[in-house]
Motif scaffolding. Structure first.
Motif, PDB file in Angstrom:
ATOM      1  N   GLU A 181       0.821  -1.216   0.000  1.00  0.00           N
ATOM      2  CA  GLU A 181       0.000   0.000   0.000  1.00  0.00           C
ATOM      3  C   GLU A 181       0.855   1.265   0.000  1.00  0.00           C
ATOM      4  O   GLU A 181       0.378   2.360  -0.296  1.00  0.00           O
ATOM      5  CB  GLU A 181      -0.944   0.030   1.213  1.00  0.00           C
ATOM      6  CG  GLU A 181      -1.946  -1.111   1.265  1.00  0.00           C
ATOM      7  CD  GLU A 181      -3.018  -1.009   0.185  1.00  0.00           C
ATOM      8  OE1 GLU A 181      -2.985  -0.059  -0.618  1.00  0.00           O
ATOM      9  OE2 GLU A 181      -3.886  -1.902   0.145  1.00  0.00           O
ATOM     10  N   ILE A 182       2.144   1.093   0.361  1.00  0.00           N
ATOM     11  CA  ILE A 182       3.093   2.206   0.302  1.00  0.00           C
ATOM     12  C   ILE A 182       3.782   2.154  -1.046  1.00  0.00           C
ATOM     13  O   ILE A 182       4.225   1.098  -1.490  1.00  0.00           O
ATOM     14  CB  ILE A 182       4.124   2.110   1.447  1.00  0.00           C
ATOM     15  CG1 ILE A 182       3.420   2.176   2.801  1.00  0.00           C
ATOM     16  CG2 ILE A 182       5.158   3.218   1.331  1.00  0.00           C
ATOM     17  CD1 ILE A 182       4.340   1.942   3.987  1.00  0.00           C
ATOM     18  N   SER A 183       3.889   3.282  -1.703  1.00  0.00           N
ATOM     19  CA  SER A 183       4.486   3.327  -3.036  1.00  0.00           C
ATOM     20  C   SER A 183       5.934   2.839  -3.006  1.00  0.00           C
ATOM     21  O   SER A 183       6.717   3.237  -2.136  1.00  0.00           O
ATOM     22  CB  SER A 183       4.442   4.752  -3.580  1.00  0.00           C
ATOM     23  OG  SER A 183       5.147   4.834  -4.798  1.00  0.00           O
ATOM     24  N   SER A 184       6.265   1.967  -3.946  1.00  0.00           N
ATOM     25  CA  SER A 184       7.653   1.514  -4.086  1.00  0.00           C
ATOM     26  C   SER A 184       8.439   2.416  -5.032  1.00  0.00           C
ATOM     27  O   SER A 184       9.646   2.276  -5.199  1.00  0.00           O
ATOM     28  CB  SER A 184       7.690   0.072  -4.603  1.00  0.00           C
ATOM     29  OG  SER A 184       7.031  -0.011  -5.858  1.00  0.00           O
ATOM     30  N   GLU A 185       7.733   3.372  -5.641  1.00  0.00           N
ATOM     31  CA  GLU A 185       8.342   4.258  -6.628  1.00  0.00           C
ATOM     32  C   GLU A 185       9.204   5.340  -5.979  1.00  0.00           C
ATOM     33  O   GLU A 185      10.186   5.807  -6.554  1.00  0.00           O
ATOM     34  CB  GLU A 185       7.226   4.910  -7.456  1.00  0.00           C
ATOM     35  CG  GLU A 185       7.685   5.624  -8.701  1.00  0.00           C
ATOM     36  CD  GLU A 185       6.508   6.152  -9.516  1.00  0.00           C
ATOM     37  OE1 GLU A 185       6.765   6.918 -10.456  1.00  0.00           O
ATOM     38  OE2 GLU A 185       5.345   5.811  -9.202  1.00  0.00           O
ATOM     39  N   ARG A 220       0.181   4.686  -2.176  1.00  0.00           N
ATOM     40  CA  ARG A 220      -0.038   4.322  -3.572  1.00  0.00           C
ATOM     41  C   ARG A 220      -1.348   4.884  -4.111  1.00  0.00           C
ATOM     42  O   ARG A 220      -1.444   5.252  -5.264  1.00  0.00           O
ATOM     43  CB  ARG A 220      -0.011   2.792  -3.695  1.00  0.00           C
ATOM     44  CG  ARG A 220       0.300   2.250  -5.085  1.00  0.00           C
ATOM     45  CD  ARG A 220       0.683   0.786  -5.037  1.00  0.00           C
ATOM     46  NE  ARG A 220      -0.195  -0.008  -4.203  1.00  0.00           N
ATOM     47  CZ  ARG A 220      -1.381  -0.467  -4.567  1.00  0.00           C
ATOM     48  NH1 ARG A 220      -1.844  -0.201  -5.777  1.00  0.00           N
ATOM     49  NH2 ARG A 220      -2.109  -1.192  -3.745  1.00  0.00           N
ATOM     50  N   ASN A 221      -2.394   4.943  -3.260  1.00  0.00           N
ATOM     51  CA  ASN A 221      -3.653   5.526  -3.735  1.00  0.00           C
ATOM     52  C   ASN A 221      -4.366   6.271  -2.608  1.00  0.00           C
ATOM     53  O   ASN A 221      -4.175   5.980  -1.420  1.00  0.00           O
ATOM     54  CB  ASN A 221      -4.569   4.477  -4.377  1.00  0.00           C
ATOM     55  CG  ASN A 221      -5.129   3.492  -3.368  1.00  0.00           C
ATOM     56  OD1 ASN A 221      -5.985   3.858  -2.565  1.00  0.00           O
ATOM     57  ND2 ASN A 221      -4.641   2.260  -3.381  1.00  0.00           N
ATOM     58  N   LEU A 256      -5.287   5.875   1.796  1.00  0.00           N
ATOM     59  CA  LEU A 256      -4.917   6.929   2.739  1.00  0.00           C
ATOM     60  C   LEU A 256      -6.144   7.428   3.496  1.00  0.00           C
ATOM     61  O   LEU A 256      -6.109   7.611   4.722  1.00  0.00           O
ATOM     62  CB  LEU A 256      -4.246   8.082   1.990  1.00  0.00           C
ATOM     63  CG  LEU A 256      -3.803   9.285   2.810  1.00  0.00           C
ATOM     64  CD1 LEU A 256      -2.893   8.877   3.955  1.00  0.00           C
ATOM     65  CD2 LEU A 256      -3.115  10.315   1.923  1.00  0.00           C
ATOM     66  N   SER A 257      -7.248   7.631   2.803  1.00  0.00           N
ATOM     67  CA  SER A 257      -8.484   8.096   3.455  1.00  0.00           C
ATOM     68  C   SER A 257      -9.009   7.092   4.463  1.00  0.00           C
ATOM     69  O   SER A 257      -9.565   7.462   5.500  1.00  0.00           O
ATOM     70  CB  SER A 257      -9.563   8.381   2.410  1.00  0.00           C
ATOM     71  OG  SER A 257      -9.232   9.503   1.630  1.00  0.00           O
ATOM     72  N   ASP A 258      -8.847   5.804   4.157  1.00  0.00           N
ATOM     73  CA  ASP A 258      -9.376   4.743   5.022  1.00  0.00           C
ATOM     74  C   ASP A 258      -8.463   4.421   6.199  1.00  0.00           C
ATOM     75  O   ASP A 258      -8.825   3.623   7.071  1.00  0.00           O
ATOM     76  CB  ASP A 258      -9.589   3.460   4.209  1.00  0.00           C
ATOM     77  CG  ASP A 258     -10.706   3.604   3.178  1.00  0.00           C
ATOM     78  OD1 ASP A 258     -11.518   4.538   3.315  1.00  0.00           O
ATOM     79  OD2 ASP A 258     -10.744   2.804   2.229  1.00  0.00           O
ATOM     80  N   LEU A 259      -7.271   5.007   6.239  1.00  0.00           N
ATOM     81  CA  LEU A 259      -6.271   4.648   7.244  1.00  0.00           C
ATOM     82  C   LEU A 259      -6.775   4.907   8.660  1.00  0.00           C
ATOM     83  O   LEU A 259      -7.289   5.981   8.971  1.00  0.00           O
ATOM     84  CB  LEU A 259      -4.991   5.462   6.998  1.00  0.00           C
ATOM     85  CG  LEU A 259      -3.846   5.246   7.988  1.00  0.00           C
ATOM     86  CD1 LEU A 259      -3.283   3.833   7.868  1.00  0.00           C
ATOM     87  CD2 LEU A 259      -2.742   6.277   7.760  1.00  0.00           C
ATOM     88  N   CYS A 283      -0.019  11.346  -0.675  1.00  0.00           N
ATOM     89  CA  CYS A 283      -0.345  10.648  -1.920  1.00  0.00           C
ATOM     90  C   CYS A 283      -0.372  11.671  -3.059  1.00  0.00           C
ATOM     91  O   CYS A 283      -1.385  12.325  -3.303  1.00  0.00           O
ATOM     92  CB  CYS A 283      -1.701   9.946  -1.804  1.00  0.00           C
ATOM     93  SG  CYS A 283      -2.090   8.935  -3.255  1.00  0.00           S
ATOM     94  N   PRO A 284       0.768  11.832  -3.770  1.00  0.00           N
ATOM     95  CA  PRO A 284       0.807  12.776  -4.890  1.00  0.00           C
ATOM     96  C   PRO A 284       0.156  12.172  -6.129  1.00  0.00           C
ATOM     97  O   PRO A 284       0.270  10.973  -6.385  1.00  0.00           O
ATOM     98  CB  PRO A 284       2.313  12.991  -5.122  1.00  0.00           C
ATOM     99  CG  PRO A 284       3.028  12.188  -4.083  1.00  0.00           C
ATOM    100  CD  PRO A 284       2.063  11.194  -3.552  1.00  0.00           C
ATOM    101  N   GLU A 285      -0.502  13.024  -6.908  1.00  0.00           N
ATOM    102  CA  GLU A 285      -1.149  12.545  -8.128  1.00  0.00           C
ATOM    103  C   GLU A 285      -1.239  13.701  -9.124  1.00  0.00           C
ATOM    104  O   GLU A 285      -1.697  14.796  -8.770  1.00  0.00           O
ATOM    105  CB  GLU A 285      -2.546  12.026  -7.792  1.00  0.00           C
ATOM    106  CG  GLU A 285      -3.212  11.274  -8.925  1.00  0.00           C
ATOM    107  CD  GLU A 285      -4.514  10.633  -8.467  1.00  0.00           C
ATOM    108  OE1 GLU A 285      -5.565  11.053  -8.975  1.00  0.00           O
ATOM    109  OE2 GLU A 285      -4.477   9.735  -7.601  1.00  0.00           O
TER     110      GLU A 285
END
Length: 309
Positions: free
Chosen positions: A165-169, A187-188, A192-195, A218-220
Motif C-alpha cells: 500500500e506504500i508506493s515503491s516508486e 499508492r492511492n 490513505l483516506s481509510d487509514l 499521496c501525490p497525483e
C-alpha cells in the motif's frame, strides 16, 4: 495583586472558509507573561498550537523581525507552519489598518530563526484590520535536511497496513525544514483516506529514527497539475493542516522529481477530520541542493477575546 488582561484572536488557517482549516490562537501582546504562563495559556486554548507575539521597538523589529513564540499544549516548538503563516497574516492585517504604505513582507523571529512571509492581496481592501481570507501569505522555510531512507516493510508494520500500500516508486524519508517529518508515500488516495492510525503506535519507532511524526502523502498529477492528499497524526489526534510538514513534502517532491523546480503543488489535508485545508507549496532545485522552500495559504479570523489573569 492587580489582575492582568491579555487580548487574543482565534483564526482558521489554510482555508478561506470559517470553521474549516486548522485553528490557532494568537496572543497579540504577550509582554509580561512568563514561560509557565504561556504554556498554561496554550493548554487553556487547547488547540494544536498557540502563538505569543512579543512586540519590540520599531528599530529592533526592522532589524530582527517580529518576535514570536509557539507553544503546543505540551511544549514550546522552535517552528511550526500554520502558526508562523497566520501570525504573520494577523500582524500584516493589523498594521495595514494604520499604515497605508505597508510592506508586502514580514519577518518573524522564531526560536528556529528568522522566517519571512510574503503577502498577495486579492482586492484593494483585503486584510484591513482583520484576516479575512482575501490575503495570500507565503512563508519561506529553512533549506531542507534529508534523513536516511527507511524500510517500506518496517514502516508498514508500524502503521498497520500491507507494505504494497506504500508506493515503491519513491522512498520513505525523514525531512526537516525546522521540524522533522518522515514522508510516507501512499499508492492511492482511498487507502490513505481509510487509514486508521494513532500516534501512540508509532511513537517509539519515530523516536528511534529521529523524526517527530509521519506525514502520509499521496501525490497525483491530474490534467497536468500536481496535487497531493495528506494526513498527519500527533499526540493530540489528527492535524487538519501541517504547514511545517508541507514544506518538507515540497522539498521531498522536488528532490525525487515528482514535482518540477518551482512548480506550485496543492496539498489537501484535513478532509477526514472534517476540517478541509489547502496548502500551496513549492521548492527550488539549484543543481543538487533544494532551496527556497515556500508554503502558502489563506486564513480567516473567527473570534476575539480577553484573558484575565
Amino acid at each position: 495583586m492587580p489582575s492582568r488582561t491579555y487580548e487574543f484572536v482565534q483564526l482558521d488557517v489554510f482555508t478561506q472558509t470559517p470553521l474549516a482549516g486548522n485553528p490557532l490562537a494568537i496572543f497579540t501582546d504577550a509582554r509580561g507573561l512568563n514561560d509557565a504562563e504561556m504554556q498554561a495559556l496554550a493548554r487553556e486554548m487547547n488547540l494544536s498550537e498557540t502563538t505569543f507575539i512579543l512586540p519590540r521597538d520599531p528599530a529592533t523589529e526592522a532589524r530582527e523581525g517580529k518576535k514570536v513564540r509557539i507553544f503546543t499544549i505540551e511544549q514550546e516548538l522552535p517552528f511550526a507552519g500554520h502558526p508562523t503563516l497566520v501570525t504573520a497574516l494577523h500582524i500584516y492585517a493589523s498594521e495595514s489598518h494604520s499604515n497605508s504604505t505597508k510592506s508586502d513582507q514580514i519577518t518573524l523571529d522564531l526560536k528556529a530563526g528568522k522566517i519571512p512571509v510574503r503577502f498577495t492581496t486579492n482586492s484593494k481592501n483585503a486584510g484591513r484590520n482583520r484576516v479575512d481570507g482575501q490575503v495570500f501569505g507565503e512563508m519561506r522555510q529553512r533549506d531542507p535536511e534529508f534523513g536516511t531512507i527507511l524500510s517500506r516493510e518496517a514502516v508498514a508494520r508500524v502503521i498497520g497496513i500491507a507494505a504494497d500500500e506504500i508506493s515503491s516508486e519513491w522512498p520513505i524519508q525523514p525531512v526537516s525544514t525546522g521540524l522533522s517529518f518522515t514522508i510516507v508515500p501512499f499508492r492511492n488516495q482511498q487507502t490513505l483516506s481509510d487509514l486508521k492510525f494513532t500516534y501512540a503506535q508509532a511513537a517509539e519507532f519515530l523516536k528511534n529514527t529521529g523524526a517527530n511524526f509521519f506525514y502520509f502523502l499521496c501525490p497525483e498529477r491530474r490534467e497536468g497539475r500536481l496535487e497531493a492528499q495528506a494526513r498527519m497524526f500527533f499526540y493530540g489526534g489528527e492535524d487538519p493542516a501541517t504547514g511545517s510538514a508541507a514544506g518538507c513534502a515540497a522539498s521531498w517532491m522536488v528532490q525525487h522529481e515528482i514535482a518540477k523546480s518551482d512548480e506550485q503543488v496543492l496539498i489537501r489535508q484535513g478532509i477526514e477530520c472534517r476540517r478541509p485545508s489547502e496548502m500551496y507549496v513549492r521548492a527550488t532545485r539549484e543543481g543538487e541542493p533544494i532551496t527556497n522552500v515556500r508554503v502558502g495559504g489563506y486564513a480567516v479570523e473567527i473570534l476575539r477575546g480577553t484573558v484575565v489573569l
